[in-house]
Design a protein around this motif. Structure first.
Motif, mmCIF file in Angstrom:
data_model
loop_
_atom_site.group_PDB
_atom_site.id
_atom_site.type_symbol
_atom_site.label_atom_id
_atom_site.label_comp_id
_atom_site.label_asym_id
_atom_site.label_seq_id
_atom_site.Cartn_x
_atom_site.Cartn_y
_atom_site.Cartn_z
ATOM 1 N N THR A 119 7.922 -21.250 -20.640
ATOM 2 C CA THR A 119 6.955 -22.329 -20.502
ATOM 3 C C THR A 119 7.660 -23.655 -20.217
ATOM 4 O OG1 THR A 119 6.890 -22.537 -22.893
ATOM 5 C CG2 THR A 119 5.173 -21.247 -21.878
ATOM 6 N N ASP A 167 8.556 -9.168 -6.617
ATOM 7 C CA ASP A 167 7.354 -9.760 -7.207
ATOM 8 C C ASP A 167 6.288 -8.702 -7.498
ATOM 9 O OD1 ASP A 167 8.595 -12.172 -6.970
ATOM 10 O OD2 ASP A 167 7.378 -12.922 -5.327
ATOM 11 N N GLY A 171 6.260 -8.942 -11.261
ATOM 12 C CA GLY A 171 5.214 -9.953 -11.449
ATOM 13 C C GLY A 171 4.080 -9.508 -12.376
ATOM 14 N N PRO A 172 3.492 -8.325 -12.134
ATOM 15 C CA PRO A 172 2.375 -7.909 -12.988
ATOM 16 C C PRO A 172 2.758 -7.801 -14.468
ATOM 17 C CG PRO A 172 2.402 -6.608 -10.966
ATOM 18 C CD PRO A 172 3.668 -7.419 -10.974
ATOM 19 N N ASP A 175 3.292 -11.407 -15.864
ATOM 20 C CA ASP A 175 1.998 -12.071 -15.971
ATOM 21 C C ASP A 175 1.210 -11.536 -17.173
ATOM 22 O OD1 ASP A 175 -0.090 -13.785 -14.896
ATOM 23 O OD2 ASP A 175 -1.132 -11.914 -14.438
ATOM 24 N N ARG B 115 -1.217 -25.931 -14.473
ATOM 25 C CA ARG B 115 0.071 -25.655 -15.102
ATOM 26 C C ARG B 115 0.014 -26.012 -16.596
ATOM 27 N NH1 ARG B 115 4.696 -24.405 -12.328
ATOM 28 N NH2 ARG B 115 3.741 -24.588 -10.293
ATOM 29 N N HIS B 118 -2.180 -23.386 -18.346
ATOM 30 C CA HIS B 118 -1.542 -22.077 -18.454
ATOM 31 C C HIS B 118 -0.435 -22.061 -19.497
ATOM 32 C CE1 HIS B 118 -3.178 -19.247 -15.469
ATOM 33 N NE2 HIS B 118 -3.685 -20.342 -14.959
ATOM 34 N N THR B 119 0.384 -23.115 -19.511
ATOM 35 C CA THR B 119 1.500 -23.084 -20.448
ATOM 36 C C THR B 119 1.007 -23.255 -21.888
ATOM 37 O OG1 THR B 119 1.921 -25.408 -19.990
ATOM 38 C CG2 THR B 119 3.241 -23.810 -18.810
ATOM 39 N N GLY B 171 -1.292 -10.813 -10.151
ATOM 40 C CA GLY B 171 -0.079 -11.069 -10.930
ATOM 41 C C GLY B 171 1.077 -11.644 -10.107
ATOM 42 N N PRO B 172 1.401 -11.025 -8.971
ATOM 43 C CA PRO B 172 2.538 -11.540 -8.195
ATOM 44 C C PRO B 172 2.343 -12.988 -7.735
ATOM 45 C CG PRO B 172 2.013 -9.298 -7.503
ATOM 46 C CD PRO B 172 0.899 -9.737 -8.430
ATOM 47 N N LEU B 174 0.337 -15.353 -9.238
ATOM 48 C CA LEU B 174 0.413 -16.235 -10.410
ATOM 49 C C LEU B 174 1.850 -16.412 -10.865
ATOM 50 C CD1 LEU B 174 -2.664 -15.261 -12.588
ATOM 51 C CD2 LEU B 174 -2.142 -17.481 -11.561
ATOM 52 N N ASP B 175 2.602 -15.318 -10.852
ATOM 53 C CA ASP B 175 3.995 -15.365 -11.292
ATOM 54 C C ASP B 175 4.831 -16.250 -10.360
ATOM 55 O OD1 ASP B 175 6.184 -14.418 -12.951
ATOM 56 O OD2 ASP B 175 6.837 -13.360 -11.154
ATOM 57 N N ARG B 176 4.640 -16.091 -9.048
ATOM 58 C CA ARG B 176 5.409 -16.902 -8.099
ATOM 59 C C ARG B 176 5.023 -18.374 -8.204
ATOM 60 N NH1 ARG B 176 6.970 -15.712 -1.779
ATOM 61 N NH2 ARG B 176 8.053 -13.966 -2.754
ATOM 62 N N LEU B 178 3.783 -19.944 -11.026
ATOM 63 C CA LEU B 178 4.265 -20.499 -12.294
ATOM 64 C C LEU B 178 5.768 -20.714 -12.262
ATOM 65 C CD1 LEU B 178 2.442 -18.782 -15.304
ATOM 66 C CD2 LEU B 178 2.527 -21.218 -14.758
ATOM 67 N N HIS B 179 6.510 -19.731 -11.753
ATOM 68 C CA HIS B 179 7.962 -19.798 -11.840
ATOM 69 C C HIS B 179 8.630 -20.336 -10.580
ATOM 70 C CE1 HIS B 179 7.036 -16.934 -15.145
ATOM 71 N NE2 HIS B 179 7.850 -17.778 -15.751
ATOM 72 N N ARG B 180 7.825 -20.666 -9.577
ATOM 73 C CA ARG B 180 8.342 -21.239 -8.322
ATOM 74 C C ARG B 180 9.495 -20.403 -7.776
ATOM 75 N NH1 ARG B 180 7.946 -25.866 -11.710
ATOM 76 N NH2 ARG B 180 6.404 -27.403 -11.083
ATOM 77 N N THR B 181 9.336 -19.084 -7.742
ATOM 78 C CA THR B 181 10.427 -18.202 -7.320
ATOM 79 C C THR B 181 10.439 -17.953 -5.821
ATOM 80 O OG1 THR B 181 8.974 -16.459 -8.173
ATOM 81 C CG2 THR B 181 10.948 -16.985 -9.451
#
Lengths: 204, 204
Positions: A119, A167, A171-172, A175, B115, B118-119, B171-172, B174-176, B178-181
Protein backbone atom coordinates in the motif's frame (compact mmCIF):
# COMPACT_ATOMS: atom_id res chain seq x y z
CA UNK A 1 21.83 -6.90 -0.96
CA UNK A 2 23.05 -4.86 1.98
CA UNK A 3 24.79 -1.56 2.33
CA UNK A 4 26.70 -2.73 5.39
CA UNK A 5 30.47 -2.73 5.14
CA UNK A 6 32.18 -5.89 6.33
CA UNK A 7 35.36 -5.09 8.18
CA UNK A 8 37.09 -5.60 11.51
CA UNK A 9 38.00 -8.79 13.35
CA UNK A 10 36.05 -12.06 12.96
CA UNK A 11 34.41 -11.40 16.35
CA UNK A 12 33.27 -7.89 15.46
CA UNK A 13 32.03 -9.15 12.09
CA UNK A 14 29.94 -11.78 13.86
CA UNK A 15 28.53 -9.15 16.22
CA UNK A 16 27.73 -6.91 13.24
CA UNK A 17 25.93 -9.71 11.47
CA UNK A 18 23.88 -10.42 14.61
CA UNK A 19 22.90 -6.77 14.88
CA UNK A 20 22.08 -6.59 11.21
CA UNK A 21 19.71 -9.57 11.43
CA UNK A 22 18.09 -8.13 14.57
CA UNK A 23 17.51 -4.80 12.84
CA UNK A 24 16.08 -6.39 9.69
CA UNK A 25 13.77 -8.63 11.72
CA UNK A 26 12.60 -5.70 13.84
CA UNK A 27 11.86 -3.59 10.74
CA UNK A 28 9.96 -6.44 9.07
CA UNK A 29 7.86 -7.23 12.15
CA UNK A 30 7.19 -3.61 13.08
CA UNK A 31 5.98 -2.51 9.65
CA UNK A 32 3.38 -5.24 9.83
CA UNK A 33 2.28 -4.06 13.26
CA UNK A 34 2.21 -0.27 12.86
CA UNK A 35 2.32 0.35 9.08
CA UNK A 36 4.92 2.19 7.05
CA UNK A 37 3.88 5.72 8.04
CA UNK A 38 4.40 5.04 11.75
CA UNK A 39 7.52 2.93 11.29
CA UNK A 40 10.41 4.85 12.82
CA UNK A 41 14.14 4.32 13.06
CA UNK A 42 13.77 4.88 16.82
CA UNK A 43 11.19 2.10 17.06
CA UNK A 44 13.29 -0.31 15.04
CA UNK A 45 16.40 0.48 17.11
CA UNK A 46 14.51 -0.10 20.38
CA UNK A 47 13.03 -3.40 19.17
CA UNK A 48 16.40 -4.60 17.86
CA UNK A 49 18.31 -3.49 20.95
CA UNK A 50 20.78 -1.33 19.05
CA UNK A 51 21.51 2.39 18.88
CA UNK A 52 19.87 4.57 16.22
CA UNK A 53 23.35 5.50 14.92
CA UNK A 54 24.02 1.88 14.02
CA UNK A 55 21.01 1.93 11.73
CA UNK A 56 21.84 5.32 10.22
CA UNK A 57 25.38 4.11 9.54
CA UNK A 58 24.21 1.09 7.56
CA UNK A 59 21.09 2.28 5.73
CA UNK A 60 20.45 5.61 4.01
CA UNK A 61 16.66 5.56 4.57
CA UNK A 62 13.71 3.78 6.13
CA UNK A 63 12.73 2.53 2.67
CA UNK A 64 16.17 1.10 1.95
CA UNK A 65 16.19 -0.70 5.31
CA UNK A 66 12.74 -2.13 4.68
CA UNK A 67 13.72 -3.46 1.26
CA UNK A 68 16.77 -5.16 2.74
CA UNK A 69 14.45 -6.70 5.33
CA UNK A 70 12.16 -8.07 2.62
CA UNK A 71 15.08 -9.26 0.50
CA UNK A 72 16.70 -11.01 3.44
CA UNK A 73 13.70 -12.38 5.32
CA UNK A 74 11.43 -13.37 2.44
CA UNK A 75 14.19 -15.57 1.05
CA UNK A 76 15.51 -18.93 2.21
CA UNK A 77 18.82 -18.73 4.14
CA UNK A 78 20.89 -19.85 1.14
CA UNK A 79 20.18 -16.56 -0.59
CA UNK A 80 17.04 -17.64 -2.40
CA UNK A 81 16.25 -18.79 -5.89
CA UNK A 82 17.84 -16.97 -8.78
CA UNK A 83 15.46 -18.57 -11.26
CA UNK A 84 11.98 -20.09 -11.36
CA UNK A 85 11.87 -23.90 -11.49
CA UNK A 86 12.19 -25.30 -15.00
CA UNK A 87 11.39 -29.00 -15.24
CA UNK A 88 10.10 -28.56 -18.79
CA UNK A 89 6.50 -28.86 -17.48
CA UNK A 90 5.42 -25.21 -17.55
CA UNK A 91 2.06 -25.75 -15.89
CA UNK A 92 3.51 -27.76 -13.01
CA UNK A 93 6.34 -25.25 -12.51
CA UNK A 94 4.00 -22.26 -12.40
CA UNK A 95 1.57 -24.01 -10.06
CA UNK A 96 4.45 -24.65 -7.70
CA UNK A 97 5.46 -20.98 -7.77
CA UNK A 98 1.93 -19.59 -7.49
CA UNK A 99 1.01 -21.98 -4.66
CA UNK A 100 4.12 -20.83 -2.80
CA UNK A 101 3.09 -17.22 -3.40
CA UNK A 102 -0.39 -17.93 -2.02
CA UNK A 103 1.10 -19.66 1.00
CA UNK A 104 3.39 -16.72 1.74
CA UNK A 105 0.55 -14.19 1.34
CA UNK A 106 -1.64 -16.24 3.70
CA UNK A 107 1.09 -16.52 6.32
CA UNK A 108 0.25 -14.03 9.12
CA UNK A 109 3.96 -13.39 9.54
CA UNK A 110 4.16 -12.07 5.97
CA UNK A 111 0.63 -10.76 5.30
CA UNK A 112 0.96 -7.66 7.49
CA UNK A 113 4.41 -6.52 6.32
CA UNK A 114 3.62 -7.24 2.65
CA UNK A 115 0.31 -5.39 2.88
CA UNK A 116 2.10 -2.40 4.44
CA UNK A 117 4.77 -2.44 1.74
CA UNK A 118 2.28 -2.80 -1.12
CA UNK A 119 0.00 0.00 0.00
CA UNK A 120 2.93 2.36 0.55
CA UNK A 121 4.20 1.63 -2.93
CA UNK A 122 0.77 2.41 -4.34
CA UNK A 123 0.80 5.91 -2.84
CA UNK A 124 4.49 6.82 -2.83
CA UNK A 125 6.09 7.08 -6.29
CA UNK A 126 9.64 7.39 -4.89
CA UNK A 127 9.28 4.21 -2.83
CA UNK A 128 7.61 2.55 -5.83
CA UNK A 129 10.63 3.34 -8.00
CA UNK A 130 12.99 1.93 -5.35
CA UNK A 131 10.81 -1.17 -5.06
CA UNK A 132 10.72 -1.65 -8.82
CA UNK A 133 14.49 -1.34 -9.07
CA UNK A 134 15.44 -3.55 -6.13
CA UNK A 135 12.65 -6.10 -5.75
CA UNK A 136 9.74 -5.88 -8.19
CA UNK A 137 11.79 -5.54 -11.35
CA UNK A 138 14.24 -8.40 -10.71
CA UNK A 139 11.39 -10.71 -9.61
CA UNK A 140 9.43 -9.88 -12.76
CA UNK A 141 12.55 -10.63 -14.81
CA UNK A 142 12.80 -14.12 -13.29
CA UNK A 143 9.17 -14.80 -14.20
CA UNK A 144 9.64 -13.53 -17.73
CA UNK A 145 12.80 -15.61 -18.09
CA UNK A 146 10.84 -18.81 -17.35
CA UNK A 147 8.03 -17.78 -19.71
CA UNK A 148 10.53 -16.87 -22.43
CA UNK A 149 11.96 -20.39 -22.25
CA UNK A 150 8.41 -21.80 -22.53
CA UNK A 151 7.68 -19.58 -25.53
CA UNK A 152 10.93 -20.74 -27.11
CA UNK A 153 9.87 -24.36 -26.49
CA UNK A 154 6.57 -23.72 -28.28
CA UNK A 155 4.47 -23.99 -25.11
CA UNK A 156 3.23 -20.40 -25.41
CA UNK A 157 2.05 -18.53 -28.51
CA UNK A 158 4.99 -17.15 -30.48
CA UNK A 159 3.72 -13.58 -30.30
CA UNK A 160 2.86 -13.68 -26.59
CA UNK A 161 3.71 -10.49 -24.66
CA UNK A 162 5.68 -11.68 -21.64
CA UNK A 163 4.58 -8.77 -19.42
CA UNK A 164 0.95 -9.51 -20.23
CA UNK A 165 1.61 -13.17 -19.43
CA UNK A 166 3.09 -12.29 -16.01
CA UNK A 167 0.08 -10.06 -15.28
CA UNK A 168 -2.42 -12.76 -16.34
CA UNK A 169 -0.79 -15.33 -14.04
CA UNK A 170 0.10 -13.25 -10.97
CA UNK A 171 -2.37 -10.34 -11.21
CA UNK A 172 -5.53 -12.25 -10.24
CA UNK A 173 -3.84 -13.71 -7.14
CA UNK A 174 -2.37 -10.38 -5.99
CA UNK A 175 -5.68 -8.64 -6.59
CA UNK A 176 -7.68 -11.23 -4.63
CA UNK A 177 -5.15 -11.08 -1.81
CA UNK A 178 -5.06 -7.28 -1.56
CA UNK A 179 -8.82 -6.78 -1.84
CA UNK A 180 -9.92 -9.96 -0.06
CA UNK A 181 -12.53 -10.57 -2.76
CA UNK A 182 -12.50 -14.35 -2.42
CA UNK A 183 -10.77 -17.33 -0.83
CA UNK A 184 -7.03 -17.40 -1.53
CA UNK A 185 -6.31 -21.10 -1.88
CA UNK A 186 -3.96 -23.49 -3.66
CA UNK A 187 -6.94 -24.59 -5.77
CA UNK A 188 -7.51 -20.99 -6.87
CA UNK A 189 -3.81 -20.68 -7.79
CA UNK A 190 -4.08 -23.86 -9.88
CA UNK A 191 -7.19 -22.66 -11.75
CA UNK A 192 -5.54 -19.29 -12.48
CA UNK A 193 -2.47 -21.00 -13.95
CA UNK A 194 -4.61 -23.38 -16.05
CA UNK A 195 -6.85 -20.60 -17.37
CA UNK A 196 -4.00 -18.21 -18.12
CA UNK A 197 -1.91 -20.86 -19.88
CA UNK A 198 -4.87 -21.93 -21.99
CA UNK A 199 -5.34 -18.31 -22.98
CA UNK A 200 -1.64 -17.86 -23.77
CA UNK A 201 -1.11 -21.19 -25.56
CA UNK A 202 -0.12 -21.48 -29.24
CA UNK A 203 -2.99 -21.22 -31.74
CA UNK A 204 -3.54 -24.54 -33.47
CA UNK B 1 -27.75 5.49 -2.17
CA UNK B 2 -27.88 8.27 0.42
CA UNK B 3 -28.85 8.52 4.04
CA UNK B 4 -30.18 12.05 3.55
CA UNK B 5 -33.84 12.57 4.35
CA UNK B 6 -35.81 14.50 1.73
CA UNK B 7 -38.32 16.78 3.36
CA UNK B 8 -39.38 20.44 3.48
CA UNK B 9 -40.49 22.81 0.75
CA UNK B 10 -39.35 22.46 -2.89
CA UNK B 11 -36.93 25.37 -2.31
CA UNK B 12 -35.35 23.84 0.78
CA UNK B 13 -35.13 20.50 -1.03
CA UNK B 14 -33.27 22.19 -3.87
CA UNK B 15 -30.91 23.86 -1.40
CA UNK B 16 -30.34 20.51 0.32
CA UNK B 17 -29.53 18.85 -2.97
CA UNK B 18 -27.05 21.60 -3.82
CA UNK B 19 -25.34 21.19 -0.44
CA UNK B 20 -25.32 17.42 -0.81
CA UNK B 21 -23.56 17.60 -4.20
CA UNK B 22 -21.08 20.16 -2.85
CA UNK B 23 -20.23 17.90 0.10
CA UNK B 24 -19.84 14.78 -2.05
CA UNK B 25 -17.63 16.62 -4.53
CA UNK B 26 -15.50 18.07 -1.73
CA UNK B 27 -15.05 14.62 -0.16
CA UNK B 28 -14.14 13.02 -3.49
CA UNK B 29 -11.61 15.72 -4.43
CA UNK B 30 -10.09 16.00 -0.96
CA UNK B 31 -9.45 12.30 -0.47
CA UNK B 32 -7.45 12.33 -3.69
CA UNK B 33 -5.42 15.28 -2.45
CA UNK B 34 -4.72 14.37 1.18
CA UNK B 35 -5.50 10.63 1.46
CA UNK B 36 -8.09 8.91 3.62
CA UNK B 37 -6.20 9.20 6.91
CA UNK B 38 -6.02 13.00 6.72
CA UNK B 39 -9.51 13.43 5.29
CA UNK B 40 -11.59 15.23 7.93
CA UNK B 41 -15.22 16.25 8.23
CA UNK B 42 -13.93 19.75 9.04
CA UNK B 43 -11.94 19.87 5.83
CA UNK B 44 -14.85 18.65 3.75
CA UNK B 45 -17.24 21.15 5.38
CA UNK B 46 -14.84 24.03 4.72
CA UNK B 47 -14.33 23.03 1.09
CA UNK B 48 -18.06 22.57 0.52
CA UNK B 49 -19.00 25.79 2.31
CA UNK B 50 -21.37 24.09 4.76
CA UNK B 51 -21.38 23.59 8.50
CA UNK B 52 -19.96 20.39 10.03
CA UNK B 53 -23.36 19.65 11.55
CA UNK B 54 -24.93 19.41 8.09
CA UNK B 55 -22.54 16.57 7.28
CA UNK B 56 -22.99 14.81 10.61
CA UNK B 57 -26.77 15.00 10.13
CA UNK B 58 -26.65 13.25 6.77
CA UNK B 59 -23.84 10.72 7.08
CA UNK B 60 -22.94 8.48 10.02
CA UNK B 61 -19.20 8.30 9.19
CA UNK B 62 -16.39 9.49 6.97
CA UNK B 63 -16.43 6.11 5.22
CA UNK B 64 -20.17 6.26 4.50
CA UNK B 65 -19.81 9.76 3.07
CA UNK B 66 -16.91 8.71 0.89
CA UNK B 67 -18.84 5.75 -0.52
CA UNK B 68 -21.76 8.00 -1.37
CA UNK B 69 -19.29 10.30 -3.12
CA UNK B 70 -17.94 7.41 -5.19
CA UNK B 71 -21.40 6.06 -5.92
CA UNK B 72 -22.66 9.47 -7.00
CA UNK B 73 -19.65 10.93 -8.80
CA UNK B 74 -18.28 7.83 -10.51
CA UNK B 75 -21.66 7.28 -12.17
CA UNK B 76 -23.33 9.12 -15.04
CA UNK B 77 -26.03 11.62 -13.98
CA UNK B 78 -28.86 9.26 -14.90
CA UNK B 79 -27.91 6.98 -12.03
CA UNK B 80 -25.48 4.80 -13.93
CA UNK B 81 -25.71 1.41 -15.52
CA UNK B 82 -27.52 -1.33 -13.68
CA UNK B 83 -26.08 -3.99 -16.00
CA UNK B 84 -23.07 -4.55 -18.25
CA UNK B 85 -23.73 -4.17 -21.98
CA UNK B 86 -25.06 -7.34 -23.60
CA UNK B 87 -25.05 -7.20 -27.41
CA UNK B 88 -24.50 -10.96 -27.59
CA UNK B 89 -20.84 -10.35 -28.52
CA UNK B 90 -19.12 -11.13 -25.21
CA UNK B 91 -15.64 -10.09 -26.31
CA UNK B 92 -16.80 -6.72 -27.67
CA UNK B 93 -18.92 -6.04 -24.57
CA UNK B 94 -16.07 -6.80 -22.17
CA UNK B 95 -13.58 -4.75 -24.16
CA UNK B 96 -15.96 -1.80 -23.94
CA UNK B 97 -16.24 -2.21 -20.17
CA UNK B 98 -12.52 -2.80 -19.54
CA UNK B 99 -11.51 0.10 -21.81
CA UNK B 100 -13.87 2.36 -19.85
CA UNK B 101 -12.32 1.07 -16.61
CA UNK B 102 -8.82 1.85 -17.92
CA UNK B 103 -9.93 5.31 -19.00
CA UNK B 104 -11.38 6.05 -15.58
CA UNK B 105 -8.28 4.77 -13.77
CA UNK B 106 -6.05 6.93 -16.02
CA UNK B 107 -8.16 10.06 -15.46
CA UNK B 108 -6.26 12.27 -12.97
CA UNK B 109 -9.61 13.28 -11.49
CA UNK B 110 -10.30 9.68 -10.50
CA UNK B 111 -6.84 8.18 -10.05
CA UNK B 112 -6.09 9.96 -6.75
CA UNK B 113 -9.42 9.31 -5.02
CA UNK B 114 -9.60 5.69 -6.23
CA UNK B 115 -6.01 5.03 -5.12
CA UNK B 116 -6.84 6.47 -1.69
CA UNK B 117 -9.98 4.35 -1.41
CA UNK B 118 -8.28 1.15 -2.57
CA UNK B 119 -5.32 1.42 -0.25
CA UNK B 120 -7.54 2.19 2.74
CA UNK B 121 -9.64 -0.85 1.98
CA UNK B 122 -6.52 -2.97 1.87
CA UNK B 123 -5.58 -1.98 5.43
CA UNK B 124 -8.94 -1.39 7.10
CA UNK B 125 -11.16 -4.49 7.34
CA UNK B 126 -14.21 -2.48 8.54
CA UNK B 127 -14.00 -0.11 5.59
CA UNK B 128 -13.38 -3.10 3.33
CA UNK B 129 -16.60 -4.74 4.54
CA UNK B 130 -18.54 -1.54 3.93
CA UNK B 131 -16.99 -1.23 0.47
CA UNK B 132 -17.80 -4.84 -0.37
CA UNK B 133 -21.40 -4.41 0.71
CA UNK B 134 -22.11 -1.07 -0.93
CA UNK B 135 -19.84 -0.88 -3.98
CA UNK B 136 -17.53 -3.82 -4.62
CA UNK B 137 -20.12 -6.56 -4.15
CA UNK B 138 -22.87 -5.05 -6.34
CA UNK B 139 -20.33 -4.22 -9.09
CA UNK B 140 -18.98 -7.79 -9.00
CA UNK B 141 -22.56 -9.09 -9.24
CA UNK B 142 -23.14 -7.08 -12.44
CA UNK B 143 -20.00 -8.56 -13.96
CA UNK B 144 -20.97 -12.08 -12.96
CA UNK B 145 -24.48 -11.55 -14.37
CA UNK B 146 -23.02 -10.77 -17.80
CA UNK B 147 -20.65 -13.74 -17.63
CA UNK B 148 -23.46 -16.03 -16.47
CA UNK B 149 -25.46 -15.10 -19.57
CA UNK B 150 -22.40 -15.86 -21.71
CA UNK B 151 -21.91 -19.22 -20.01
CA UNK B 152 -25.59 -19.97 -20.60
CA UNK B 153 -25.13 -19.07 -24.28
CA UNK B 154 -22.24 -21.54 -24.52
CA UNK B 155 -19.59 -18.81 -24.93
CA UNK B 156 -17.78 -19.85 -21.74
CA UNK B 157 -16.96 -23.33 -20.49
CA UNK B 158 -19.94 -24.88 -18.69
CA UNK B 159 -17.97 -25.44 -15.48
CA UNK B 160 -16.39 -21.98 -15.43
CA UNK B 161 -16.16 -20.38 -11.95
CA UNK B 162 -17.64 -16.90 -12.39
CA UNK B 163 -15.57 -15.36 -9.59
CA UNK B 164 -12.41 -16.73 -11.16
CA UNK B 165 -13.59 -15.33 -14.51
CA UNK B 166 -14.09 -11.85 -13.00
CA UNK B 167 -10.61 -12.03 -11.42
CA UNK B 168 -8.97 -13.15 -14.69
CA UNK B 169 -10.53 -10.26 -16.63
CA UNK B 170 -10.33 -7.39 -14.11
CA UNK B 171 -7.44 -8.50 -11.84
CA UNK B 172 -4.58 -7.90 -14.28
CA UNK B 173 -5.81 -4.36 -15.05
CA UNK B 174 -6.34 -3.42 -11.40
CA UNK B 175 -2.96 -4.87 -10.47
CA UNK B 176 -1.13 -3.00 -13.25
CA UNK B 177 -2.92 0.22 -12.28
CA UNK B 178 -2.20 -0.05 -8.55
CA UNK B 179 1.42 -1.12 -8.90
CA UNK B 180 2.24 0.84 -12.07
CA UNK B 181 4.05 -2.21 -13.48
CA UNK B 182 3.38 -1.35 -17.11
CA UNK B 183 1.48 0.92 -19.49
CA UNK B 184 -2.25 0.96 -18.80
CA UNK B 185 -3.73 1.28 -22.29
CA UNK B 186 -6.83 0.34 -24.26
CA UNK B 187 -4.64 -2.13 -26.17
CA UNK B 188 -3.64 -3.81 -22.90
CA UNK B 189 -7.31 -4.04 -21.88
CA UNK B 190 -8.12 -5.68 -25.23
CA UNK B 191 -5.31 -8.25 -24.90
CA UNK B 192 -6.39 -9.12 -21.35
CA UNK B 193 -9.98 -9.72 -22.49
CA UNK B 194 -8.84 -11.85 -25.46
CA UNK B 195 -6.44 -13.93 -23.36
CA UNK B 196 -8.88 -14.45 -20.49
CA UNK B 197 -11.76 -15.40 -22.79
CA UNK B 198 -9.59 -17.86 -24.67
CA UNK B 199 -8.65 -19.43 -21.34
CA UNK B 200 -12.27 -19.55 -20.18
CA UNK B 201 -13.80 -20.71 -23.48
CA UNK B 202 -15.60 -24.06 -23.90
CA UNK B 203 -13.34 -27.05 -24.52
CA UNK B 204 -13.82 -28.39 -28.04
Amino acid sequence: MTTQRRSGTPDSRRRSETSRRAILTAAFDLVGEVGYAKLSIEGIAARAGVGKQTIYRWWPSKGALLFDAFLTLAEPPDGGPTALPDTGDLEADLKLVLRATVEELRDPRYDGPMRALHTEIVNDPALAAEYAERLGGPMRELKKERLRAARHAGQLAEDVDLDLAVDMIFGPVLDRWLHRTGPLTAAFADRVVETALRGLSPRR
